[in-house]
Design an enzyme around this catalytic site. Structure first.
Site, short mmCIF file in Angstrom:
data_model
loop_
_atom_site.label_atom_id
_atom_site.label_comp_id
_atom_site.label_asym_id
_atom_site.label_seq_id
_atom_site.Cartn_x
_atom_site.Cartn_y
_atom_site.Cartn_z
N LYS A 195 -0.29 14.10 6.75
CA LYS A 195 1.33 14.11 6.72
C LYS A 195 2.21 14.23 5.37
O LYS A 195 1.78 14.60 4.49
CB LYS A 195 1.60 12.53 7.14
CG LYS A 195 3.14 12.90 7.86
CD LYS A 195 4.30 11.22 7.16
CE LYS A 195 5.18 11.26 5.82
NZ LYS A 195 5.92 12.47 6.17
N GLY A 248 2.20 9.95 -4.49
CA GLY A 248 3.79 9.73 -4.18
C GLY A 248 4.37 8.30 -5.09
O GLY A 248 3.57 8.28 -5.88
N SER A 249 4.69 7.39 -4.70
CA SER A 249 5.71 6.55 -5.58
C SER A 249 4.64 5.06 -5.11
O SER A 249 3.96 4.98 -4.03
CB SER A 249 7.20 6.52 -5.14
OG SER A 249 7.49 5.90 -3.74
N VAL A 252 5.10 2.96 -2.69
CA VAL A 252 4.42 2.86 -1.03
C VAL A 252 3.36 3.07 -1.60
O VAL A 252 2.47 2.19 0.24
CB VAL A 252 5.53 4.61 -0.64
CG1 VAL A 252 4.04 5.16 0.61
CG2 VAL A 252 6.76 4.33 -0.41
N GLY A 253 2.48 3.36 -2.52
CA GLY A 253 1.34 3.12 -2.65
C GLY A 253 0.67 1.49 -2.59
O GLY A 253 -0.20 1.25 -1.97
N GLU A 271 -2.74 7.97 -5.91
CA GLU A 271 -2.53 8.51 -7.09
C GLU A 271 -0.11 8.28 -7.54
O GLU A 271 -0.15 8.53 -6.18
CB GLU A 271 -2.88 10.42 -7.09
CG GLU A 271 -2.46 11.23 -8.29
CD GLU A 271 -0.76 11.05 -8.88
OE1 GLU A 271 -0.18 11.26 -8.70
OE2 GLU A 271 -0.34 12.48 -8.43
N CYS A 306 4.62 14.88 -11.52
CA CYS A 306 3.57 13.43 -11.96
C CYS A 306 3.52 12.95 -13.51
O CYS A 306 3.51 11.96 -14.19
CB CYS A 306 2.83 12.54 -11.23
SG CYS A 306 1.43 14.01 -10.86
N GLU A 406 9.58 6.18 -14.10
CA GLU A 406 10.13 7.41 -13.54
C GLU A 406 11.15 7.97 -13.11
O GLU A 406 11.43 7.31 -12.20
CB GLU A 406 8.70 7.59 -12.76
CG GLU A 406 8.06 8.90 -12.25
CD GLU A 406 6.51 9.18 -10.96
OE1 GLU A 406 7.31 8.44 -10.62
OE2 GLU A 406 6.08 9.75 -11.74
#
Ligand code: NAP
Ligand code: MG
Length: 512
Positions: A195, A248-249, A252-253, A271, A306, A406
């Site tokens: 996606k 991603g963030s 969400v991880g 990651e 990142c 971040e």
């Protein structure tokens, strides 16, 4: 299967019209989503909508997973069981097609992300091509081991693909992340449902056209364009997805890991970004050299990286000179059209992200930090694009949010330290552990620092040097697993141990 959708013409930031597929890429066809919904595609340099692509939901993810499963199942033409060298040949063919269309793809990427065209061409797409070729080379070089440790038993291990892999990628390096994800997964024989991020679907759609043209069997790679909390969540939820790889963030991880635990315990690699320390000692080569690397460390891709070196730690003896040089560079940023050769930096990727970055600048100021360079909203001056100038915070209080969160933008803090021990303690005072750098001309000091820093990468006298041939990933809450190099292969392989009787080993119960 829903109806096939024709490609649409998008006018890129350089004024050129380009045909780009707009459907879900399932079974080597670009098809409409089951719902028929569309989502807008923006050019962040103008803030204007440049077209629409189809929007997927769980029903489309299900079709894509079915296609990927069928492409994986055992049959000598399917991806999971094909001659390994043939997989490499197809990956090389894809790399060749991308190289033949590198200018157009880079223009698509620059338009969709806001990054400079010259960077999209010479960094992002050069990296995509090299990454695919690197993993093409691995396809027929993955071998197991023998374990001759038990008399009479021949034991060996072999590596097998995991099966159907879900991959969820972000918007900061859409094409590069596409290659980091599909390269190792395909080389090892997995099939894919990937996606793209809501704001950056275009380069992946165009590359899928080349996946089809290269001759990958239908269903090997399936691309979903849709929203995170619907289509992305459906990948994490799906009972027939064997593995999910996410970039991603952090929040969400975590959600993806939780979902994997609640469903079929699919394998998870993550990651998740960082708050990386960039440490500059008095004995660095020069204040100017360190400032140039620190500038690249925070301004590359407008800080939407990142590994961004967002916490500069500088030793007191060199601090004034370094800060003077660094501030000068941060003030030299020339924001502008990503296709204009004189621009040094483009806009942020989306309006939502612009607000987020501006919010952090405000937070830093409220927390009492000084701002020798302070982020200015340039949207009006620059025609509506999401442009913001850089921010440098100094005299930052230790418990500031700005030191622990971040920002993912052109926002950096400078702190000073006296001793090596102080630098180590401050560098490691974070829940993250993705990257770090040390600038020093004392090799023994560098070796000590390389041991002491808790991060997946420690750069010495260089910054933001991520390469497909070197493992990449996070300690602590920066993630799970490693991408790139041989390390990434093992994200996509199961180890099978075969234990075989050579003919004379009797059952322990034989004489009972
Ligand atoms: P994000 O929400 O984590 O998005 C990353 C990817 O995950 C996108 O494809 C997104 O889809 C998808 N996603 C979102 N919610 C999901 C869910 N519930 N289940 C499955 N997939 C989901 O990140 P963001 O909102 O775009 O950016 C927020 C922050 O994340 C940034 O400020 C930055 O700190 C961090 N970030 C880190 C990296 C990195 O390289 N580690 C990259 C990007 C962002 P949609 O795009 O459709 O929402
Ligand atoms: Mg976009």
């Amino acid at each position: 299967m829903p109806k096939i959708l024709e490609s649409a013409t998008f006018t890129l930031g350089n004024g050129k019209p380009v045909k780009i597929p707009i459907g879900q890429f399932i079974n080597n066809e670009f098809v409409d989503s089951v719902s028929g919904k569309r989502m807008d595609v923006y050019n962040p340099a103008t803030g204007k909508v440049i077209g629409q692509v189809s929007e997927a939901d769980a029903a489309d993810v299900d079709l894509a997973v079915k296609a990927a499963r069928a492409a994986y199942e055992k049959d000598n033409r399917s991806w999971g069981f094909m001659q390994h060298g043939r997989r490499g040949a197809l990956l090389n063919k894809l790399a060749d097609l991308i190289e033949a269309n590198q200018e157009e793809l880079a223009a698509i990427e620059a338009t969709d992300t806001g990054k400079l065209y010259k960077d999209a061409y010479s960094k992002d797409f050069a990296g995509v091509i090299a990454t695919l070729r690197y993993y093409a080379g691995w396809a027929d070089k993955i071998t197991g081991k023998t374990y001759n440790v038990i008399p009479g038993i021949h034991a060996y291990s072999k590596y097998e693909p995991i099966g159907v892999c879900g991959q969820i990628i972000p918007w900061n390096f859409p094409a590069a992340m596409f290659s980091w994800k599909i390269g190792p997964a395909l080389a090892t024989g997995n099939t894919i449902v990937i996606k793209s991020a809501e704001t950056t679907p275009l380069s992946a759609l165009k590359m899928c056209e080349y996946i089809k043209e290269a001759g990958f069997p239908p269903g090997t790679v399936n691309l979903i364009t849709g929203l995170g909390y619907t289509a992305g969540q459906a990948i994490a939820d799906h009972m027939d997805v064997d593995k999910v790889a996410f970039t991603g963030s952090g929040p969400v991880g975590r959600k993806i890991m939780e979902t994997a635990a609640k469903t079929n315990l699919k394998r998870v690699t993550l990651e998740l970004g960082g708050k990386s320390p960039n440490i500059i000692f008095d004995d660095a080569k020069s204040a100017k050299d360190a400032a140039e690397w620190a500038f690249f460390g925070i301004q590359m891709n407008m800080g939407q990286v990142c590994t961004a070196g967002s916490r500069i730690l500088v030793q007191e003896g060199i601090a004034d000179e370094f800060t003077k040089e660094f501030v000068k560079l941060m003030e030299s940023v020339k924001l502008g059209d990503p296709f204009d050769d004189s621009s040094t930096h483009g806009p942020l990727n989306s309006s939502v992200h612009f607000d987020r970055v501006q919010g952090w600048v405000e937070t830093g100021r409220k927390e009492g930090a000084d701002t020798p360079v302070c982020g200015k909203d340039m949207r009006k001056e620059l025609g509506g694009g999401y442009f913001i100038t850089p921010t440098v915070f100094t005299n930052v209080k230790k418990d500031s949010q700005i030191l622990s969160n971040e920002v993912f933008g052109p926002v950096v803090s400078i702190q000073t330290f006296k001793t090596e021990a102080e630098a180590i303690a401050e560098a490691n005072r974070t829940t993250y552990g993705l990257a770090s750098a040390v600038f020093s001309s004392n090799n023994e000091r560098l070796l000590r620092m390389n041991e002491a820093i808790r991060a997946g990468t420690v750069w010495n006298n260089v910054y933001n040097f991520a390469h497909f041939g070197v493992p990449f990933g996070g300690y602590k809450q920066s993630g799970i697993g490693r991408e790139n190099a041989d390390a990434a292969l093992f994200n996509y392989l199961e180890t099978k141990s075969v234990v075989a009787n050579m003919g004379y080993v009797r059952s322990p119960y034989a004489s009972l």
